[in-house]
Design a protein around this motif. Structure first.
Motif, PDB file in Angstrom:
ATOM      1  N   LEU A  65       0.825  -1.208   0.000  1.00  0.00           N
ATOM      2  CA  LEU A  65       0.000   0.000   0.000  1.00  0.00           C
ATOM      3  C   LEU A  65       0.857   1.254   0.000  1.00  0.00           C
ATOM      4  CD1 LEU A  65      -2.866  -0.891   2.520  1.00  0.00           C
ATOM      5  CD2 LEU A  65      -3.049  -0.562   0.060  1.00  0.00           C
ATOM      6  N   ARG A  93      -5.359  -7.628  -3.743  1.00  0.00           N
ATOM      7  CA  ARG A  93      -6.643  -7.199  -3.161  1.00  0.00           C
ATOM      8  C   ARG A  93      -7.343  -8.343  -2.455  1.00  0.00           C
ATOM      9  NH1 ARG A  93      -7.832  -3.981  -7.682  1.00  0.00           N
ATOM     10  NH2 ARG A  93      -9.015  -5.702  -8.534  1.00  0.00           N
ATOM     11  N   ARG A  96      -5.466  -8.684   0.927  1.00  0.00           N
ATOM     12  CA  ARG A  96      -5.675  -7.599   1.887  1.00  0.00           C
ATOM     13  C   ARG A  96      -7.042  -7.709   2.557  1.00  0.00           C
ATOM     14  NH1 ARG A  96      -4.558  -3.526  -2.519  1.00  0.00           N
ATOM     15  NH2 ARG A  96      -2.306  -3.585  -2.725  1.00  0.00           N
ATOM     16  N   PHE A 104      -4.622   0.614  12.066  1.00  0.00           N
ATOM     17  CA  PHE A 104      -3.793   1.819  11.996  1.00  0.00           C
ATOM     18  C   PHE A 104      -3.812   2.593  13.305  1.00  0.00           C
ATOM     19  CE2 PHE A 104      -5.248   0.858   7.728  1.00  0.00           C
ATOM     20  CZ  PHE A 104      -4.044   0.806   7.051  1.00  0.00           C
ATOM     21  N   THR A 109      -9.454   8.943  12.560  1.00  0.00           N
ATOM     22  CA  THR A 109      -9.538   9.267  11.140  1.00  0.00           C
ATOM     23  C   THR A 109      -9.497   8.039  10.236  1.00  0.00           C
ATOM     24  OG1 THR A 109      -7.149   9.566  11.120  1.00  0.00           O
ATOM     25  CG2 THR A 109      -8.473  11.532  11.400  1.00  0.00           C
ATOM     26  N   SER A 110      -9.360   6.857  10.829  1.00  0.00           N
ATOM     27  CA  SER A 110      -9.202   5.667   9.988  1.00  0.00           C
ATOM     28  C   SER A 110     -10.522   5.030   9.574  1.00  0.00           C
ATOM     29  CB  SER A 110      -8.338   4.628  10.703  1.00  0.00           C
ATOM     30  OG  SER A 110      -7.018   5.108  10.807  1.00  0.00           O
ATOM     31  N   ASN A 112     -14.301   5.575   7.796  1.00  0.00           N
ATOM     32  CA  ASN A 112     -14.952   6.506   6.877  1.00  0.00           C
ATOM     33  C   ASN A 112     -16.138   7.182   7.565  1.00  0.00           C
ATOM     34  OD1 ASN A 112     -16.260   7.793   4.743  1.00  0.00           O
ATOM     35  ND2 ASN A 112     -15.536   6.264   3.279  1.00  0.00           N
ATOM     36  N   TYR A 115     -20.047   6.446   6.457  1.00  0.00           N
ATOM     37  CA  TYR A 115     -20.704   5.137   6.479  1.00  0.00           C
ATOM     38  C   TYR A 115     -20.772   4.613   7.911  1.00  0.00           C
ATOM     39  CZ  TYR A 115     -20.246   5.139   1.447  1.00  0.00           C
ATOM     40  OH  TYR A 115     -20.353   5.477   0.129  1.00  0.00           O
ATOM     41  N   ILE A 127     -16.736  -8.291   0.107  1.00  0.00           N
ATOM     42  CA  ILE A 127     -15.611  -8.396  -0.833  1.00  0.00           C
ATOM     43  C   ILE A 127     -15.037  -9.809  -0.846  1.00  0.00           C
ATOM     44  CG2 ILE A 127     -13.251  -7.647  -1.316  1.00  0.00           C
ATOM     45  CD1 ILE A 127     -14.012  -4.968   0.019  1.00  0.00           C
TER      46      ILE A 127
ATOM     47  N   HIS B 201      -6.149  11.175   0.295  1.00  0.00           N
ATOM     48  CA  HIS B 201      -5.012  10.953   1.189  1.00  0.00           C
ATOM     49  C   HIS B 201      -5.426  10.772   2.640  1.00  0.00           C
ATOM     50  CE1 HIS B 201      -2.813  12.725  -2.294  1.00  0.00           C
ATOM     51  NE2 HIS B 201      -2.093  11.665  -2.022  1.00  0.00           N
ATOM     52  N   ASP B 203      -6.835   8.908   6.037  1.00  0.00           N
ATOM     53  CA  ASP B 203      -6.564   7.592   6.609  1.00  0.00           C
ATOM     54  C   ASP B 203      -7.638   6.564   6.238  1.00  0.00           C
ATOM     55  OD1 ASP B 203      -4.330   8.606   7.753  1.00  0.00           O
ATOM     56  OD2 ASP B 203      -5.156   8.812   9.765  1.00  0.00           O
ATOM     57  N   TYR B 204      -8.902   7.001   6.178  1.00  0.00           N
ATOM     58  CA  TYR B 204      -9.951   6.000   5.935  1.00  0.00           C
ATOM     59  C   TYR B 204      -9.910   5.450   4.517  1.00  0.00           C
ATOM     60  CZ  TYR B 204     -12.461  10.252   4.484  1.00  0.00           C
ATOM     61  OH  TYR B 204     -12.812  11.432   3.893  1.00  0.00           O
ATOM     62  N   ARG B 206      -7.025   4.721   3.102  1.00  0.00           N
ATOM     63  CA  ARG B 206      -6.023   3.661   3.295  1.00  0.00           C
ATOM     64  C   ARG B 206      -6.672   2.441   3.946  1.00  0.00           C
ATOM     65  NH1 ARG B 206      -1.297   5.390   7.096  1.00  0.00           N
ATOM     66  NH2 ARG B 206      -3.052   5.091   8.488  1.00  0.00           N
ATOM     67  N   THR B 207      -7.559   2.700   4.906  1.00  0.00           N
ATOM     68  CA  THR B 207      -8.277   1.591   5.542  1.00  0.00           C
ATOM     69  C   THR B 207      -9.061   0.795   4.500  1.00  0.00           C
ATOM     70  OG1 THR B 207      -8.549   2.952   7.517  1.00  0.00           O
ATOM     71  CG2 THR B 207      -9.913   0.980   7.361  1.00  0.00           C
ATOM     72  N   ARG B 209      -8.483   0.551   1.299  1.00  0.00           N
ATOM     73  CA  ARG B 209      -7.556  -0.218   0.465  1.00  0.00           C
ATOM     74  C   ARG B 209      -7.033  -1.422   1.219  1.00  0.00           C
ATOM     75  NH1 ARG B 209      -4.776   4.949  -1.773  1.00  0.00           N
ATOM     76  NH2 ARG B 209      -6.062   5.353  -3.601  1.00  0.00           N
ATOM     77  N   ALA B 210      -6.745  -1.236   2.506  1.00  0.00           N
ATOM     78  CA  ALA B 210      -6.221  -2.338   3.320  1.00  0.00           C
ATOM     79  C   ALA B 210      -7.267  -3.434   3.493  1.00  0.00           C
ATOM     80  CB  ALA B 210      -5.772  -1.818   4.676  1.00  0.00           C
ATOM     81  N   LYS B 211      -8.518  -3.080   3.255  1.00  0.00           N
ATOM     82  CA  LYS B 211      -9.603  -4.047   3.371  1.00  0.00           C
ATOM     83  C   LYS B 211      -9.739  -4.853   2.089  1.00  0.00           C
ATOM     84  CE  LYS B 211     -13.274  -1.904   5.126  1.00  0.00           C
ATOM     85  NZ  LYS B 211     -14.596  -1.244   4.995  1.00  0.00           N
ATOM     86  N   GLY B 212      -9.072  -4.408   1.024  1.00  0.00           N
ATOM     87  CA  GLY B 212      -9.148  -5.116  -0.251  1.00  0.00           C
ATOM     88  C   GLY B 212     -10.193  -4.551  -1.187  1.00  0.00           C
ATOM     89  N   VAL B 213     -10.657  -3.316  -0.921  1.00  0.00           N
ATOM     90  CA  VAL B 213     -11.657  -2.690  -1.778  1.00  0.00           C
ATOM     91  C   VAL B 213     -11.025  -2.354  -3.129  1.00  0.00           C
ATOM     92  CG1 VAL B 213     -13.182  -0.693  -2.023  1.00  0.00           C
ATOM     93  CG2 VAL B 213     -12.830  -1.716   0.226  1.00  0.00           C
ATOM     94  N   LYS B 214     -11.788  -2.619  -4.204  1.00  0.00           N
ATOM     95  CA  LYS B 214     -11.290  -2.306  -5.538  1.00  0.00           C
ATOM     96  C   LYS B 214     -11.120  -0.809  -5.684  1.00  0.00           C
ATOM     97  CE  LYS B 214     -13.084  -6.067  -8.316  1.00  0.00           C
ATOM     98  NZ  LYS B 214     -14.305  -6.519  -8.967  1.00  0.00           N
ATOM     99  N   LYS B 221     -17.047   5.071  -4.007  1.00  0.00           N
ATOM    100  CA  LYS B 221     -17.826   4.851  -2.795  1.00  0.00           C
ATOM    101  C   LYS B 221     -17.204   5.577  -1.611  1.00  0.00           C
ATOM    102  CE  LYS B 221     -19.629   1.216   0.177  1.00  0.00           C
ATOM    103  NZ  LYS B 221     -19.537  -0.175   0.568  1.00  0.00           N
ATOM    104  N   HIS B 222     -15.919   5.324  -1.372  1.00  0.00           N
ATOM    105  CA  HIS B 222     -15.320   5.862  -0.147  1.00  0.00           C
ATOM    106  C   HIS B 222     -14.881   7.312  -0.279  1.00  0.00           C
ATOM    107  CE1 HIS B 222     -15.268   2.219   2.348  1.00  0.00           C
ATOM    108  NE2 HIS B 222     -15.211   1.587   1.184  1.00  0.00           N
ATOM    109  N   ARG B 225     -18.084  10.329  -1.867  1.00  0.00           N
ATOM    110  CA  ARG B 225     -19.138  10.793  -0.963  1.00  0.00           C
ATOM    111  C   ARG B 225     -18.609  11.815   0.040  1.00  0.00           C
ATOM    112  NH1 ARG B 225     -23.674   7.093   1.643  1.00  0.00           N
ATOM    113  NH2 ARG B 225     -24.578   8.665   3.005  1.00  0.00           N
ATOM    114  N   ASN B 226     -17.368  11.619   0.465  1.00  0.00           N
ATOM    115  CA  ASN B 226     -16.766  12.596   1.368  1.00  0.00           C
ATOM    116  C   ASN B 226     -16.360  13.859   0.627  1.00  0.00           C
ATOM    117  OD1 ASN B 226     -16.318  11.507   4.232  1.00  0.00           O
ATOM    118  ND2 ASN B 226     -15.799   9.770   2.943  1.00  0.00           N
TER     119      ASN B 226
END
Lengths: 350, 306
Positions: A65, A93, A96, A104, A109-110, A112, A115, A127, B201, B203-204, B206-207, B209-214, B221-222, B225-226
């Protein structure tokens, strides 16, 4: 280079000569410069270092990443016999959040903000397990229960801002553990939390690790956290590992001056102390690294050779691997016992 | 949320009082005697006095203001000096045309702005990104009456694809909407781009992506909306500006909207009409701002009452 004791255990992940650099207009910045370690299955490896030592970049490299302008330049990351650096983005993917998960530092802030907690946990199931959203949300409730969030049926519909920092970190852990990963990479998971909450979260992580049989990499700057949770420790300094040992050896018999300095700077309850010792100076900037040993400018034992040549990571008899000239045949100074002589050496140089 | 709404409504009251004061004083601050102007330049002394009496202009200013506000609240904004028709009905005739124009223009700005902004942000520093942003800079810098004239010259007069003026048919609507929507599209594109780049950029992300989201879902989606939260403000303000600021475009395309009503009234020194229109436009702007704040609050659940 590898520790004999370690190779007898089967390792879940084995990092070999990992090099991650950032390519800026100022030139290449080597954030991680030839790092080796492995995490034995079911065990916890702590990676310790100050800010800027490259420990977070190491963990992000394992997840692949690294954002632009960063790039993994070389080395191998062998996860269950397969090199992650040779995987396609799609293969990564599917790993992960499924086989390797990450939590983290900043729970605030980690997550979203737009949601619900439930949506964000359910997404992992959608997923990796192809479940429906409804089923995912049901499983999310179970996960929230597992990480000790009270009234999970209600909290699953909560937005991150409605939870406290500790609760958010629990929610983060729920996301990470949703798909029952084999390796959890925890990057300073408790740093941003209150001290009492820190202990709770660490205990939770340790308990879940045992229950789920995960291996873990814990990135931290806090040796207290390491002592509580880790089986093995790698001490990083300026992009390189300077000492590696099992946790008992490292605490009882540290060999690298930097490790000793870190340990000395911890407050202790068993002896009277008027003030804490500090390591003089600052971590060198990765765009301006010293030529020889990177710790030499701050090391109370440093001699000319230390400033000129970089030592290798060598196995010692006590089970430590250390990157320091003092412990080699080539050492041209008086005999030093790093642990015992550190204090006096430091006061005489400063 | 309810408390917030009430609070926000209360906050608009001082603004509305301020607006009504300025609008009211307009008549008295402009050089010359209002009664003389209303009665006409050729009017005799007595006629002027009569007018003064009839309109209550001999009363003290606070009394006049109270009467003005009292009437306005009841929907009476006085009568036009020129046509004698009530200002309220004059505005009523024109109002929906302006709203339609503003609405379609905003719709166009959102559509083009969002697409361009997202493309730019996801292909940051590419040739496409730079081209889009340069075009956006042009769109932003072009005065819209000039753009309107250029469009009329080429698309209406030279090629003859679209009518030169008027309002009603889709063909007639197209050119004014492009004229008015261009600047908005440019602003929204730039706003979306910078907002997306900021969010990407976080943190969420990165979260995720770390979850494996395309990556596609990470963006749409992530991040989106923000990223849209500040864009909503810009869209709302843009809509508010268009409601009041289409004066030039309406004039260029001969559209009988509110903006043109104001221009005509100013040319004819028809004070009640100017006052009434400016008041209505200002209140509309306040209303739009209020709605933006409310929707912002719904979108971004983190905003706390301050």
């Amino acid at each position: 280079m590898e520790n004999e004791n370690m190779e007898s255990n089967e390792s879940i992940i084995k990092v070999d000569n990992l090099q991650t650099s950032f390519f800026t207009h100022k030139g290449e910045i080597k954030a991680v410069d030839g790092v080796h370690f492995d995490v034995p299955a079911g065990k916890t490896l702590g990676i310790v270092g100050e800010s800027g030592s490259g420990k977070s970049i190491t963990s992000l490299s394992i997840m692949r990443l690294i954002d632009d302008p960063g790039r993994i330049k070389g080395g191998e990351i062998i996860f269950k016999g397969e090199n992650l650096l040779e995987k396609s983005e799609a293969e990564m993917r599917s790993i992960r959040g499924n086989k390797i998960s990450m939590i983290f530092q900043e729970p605030m802030t980690s997550l979203n903000p737009v949601y619900t907690i439930g949506d964000q946990i359910a997404e992992a199931y959608q997923i990796h397990e192809g479940t429906s959203k409804k089923e995912g949300l049901r499983k999310a409730v179970d996960m929230l229960k597992l990480v000790g969030i009270p009234s999970p049926e209600r909290r699953v519909k909560a937005y991150p801002h409605e939870l406290s920092g500790g609760m958010r970190q629990r929610a983060m852990i729920a996301i990470a553990l949703a798909c029952d990963p084999e390796l959890l990479v925890a990057d300073e998971p408790t740093t941003a939390l209150d001290v009492t909450i820190q202990a709770q979260i660490l205990r939770l992580i340790s308990r879940l690790q045992d229950e789920l049989g995960m291996s873990m990499m814990l990135i931290t700057h806090d040796l207290g956290v390491v002592a509580e949770t880790c089986d093995y420790v790698a001490v990083m300094y300026a992009g390189k590992i300077v000492e590696y040992a099992d946790v008992y050896t490292l605490f009882s018999n540290p060999k690298h001056p930097y490790t000793v300095g870190l340990l000395k700077s911890l407050p202790r309850h068993d002896i009277d102390q008027d003030e804490l010792e500090v390591i003089q100076g600052m971590v060198p900037r990765p765009d301006n690294l010293p030529e020889g040993c990177r710790f030499a400018p701050r090391c109370p034992f440093a001699r000319d050779m230390c400033h000129e040549r970089l030592p290798d990571l060598e196995d010692l008899e006590g089970g430590n691997q250390v990157r320091c000239w003092i412990h080699t045949d080539q050492w041209d100074g008086p005999e030093v016992n790093v642990k015992d002589d550190y204090g006096s050496a430091q006061s005489s140089t400063s | 949320m309810f408390v917030y709404t009430i609070r926000r409504i209360i906050q608009t009251i001082p603004v509305m009082i301020g607006v009504s004061l300025v609008v009211f004083l307009m008549m008295h601050l402009i050089p010359g005697d209002p009664a003389q102007i209303i009665a006409g330049e050729a009017a005799q002394e007595e006629q002027v006095e009569q007018t003064r009496e009839r309109l209550g202009l001999n009363e003290p200013l606070p009394v006049q203001y109270a009467t003005f506000v009292g009437n306005a609240v009841q929907g009476d904004l006085g009568n036009s000096i020129r046509s004698g028709r009530s200002v309220t009905s004059l505005i009523g005739d024109r109002f929906w045309i302006t709203v339609e124009l503003a609405f379609y223009s905003t719709l166009l700005s959102i559509f083009i702005g969002l697409i361009a902004g997202i493309i730019s942000a996801t292909r940051r520093n590419s040739f496409l990104d730079m081209s889009l942003m340069i075009i956006a800079l042009f769109g932003l810098s072009m005065p819209n009456f000039w753009l309107g004239l250029i469009l009329i010259q080429y698309l209406a007069l030279n090629i003859g694809w679209l009518p030169v003026s008027g309002w009603g048919t889709p063909q007639q609507i197209l050119l004014p909407v492009i004229t008015l929507g261009t600047a908005g599209a440019a602003i929204i594109a730039r706003m979306t781009r910078s907002s997306m780049l900021e969010v990407i950029h976080q943190d969420y992300i990165r979260t995720a992506r770390a979850k494996g989201v395309k990556e596609r879902y990470v963006v749409y989606k992530h991040a989106l909306r923000n990223a849209l939260i500040p864009v909503v403000t810009v869209v709302g303000l843009q809509f508010g500006v268009l409601l009041g600021g289409a004066v030039l475009t309406e004039t260029v395309f001969a559209i009988n909207g509110l903006g043109r009503l104001v221009v005509e009234a100013i040319n004819q020194r028809d004070f009640p009409v100017v006052q009434g229109s400016v008041l209505v436009l200002s209140l509309l702007f306040v209303l739009v701002n209020f709605l933006v704040d409310i929707s912002y609050r719904i979108l971004n659940k983190r905003i706390e009452l301050d």
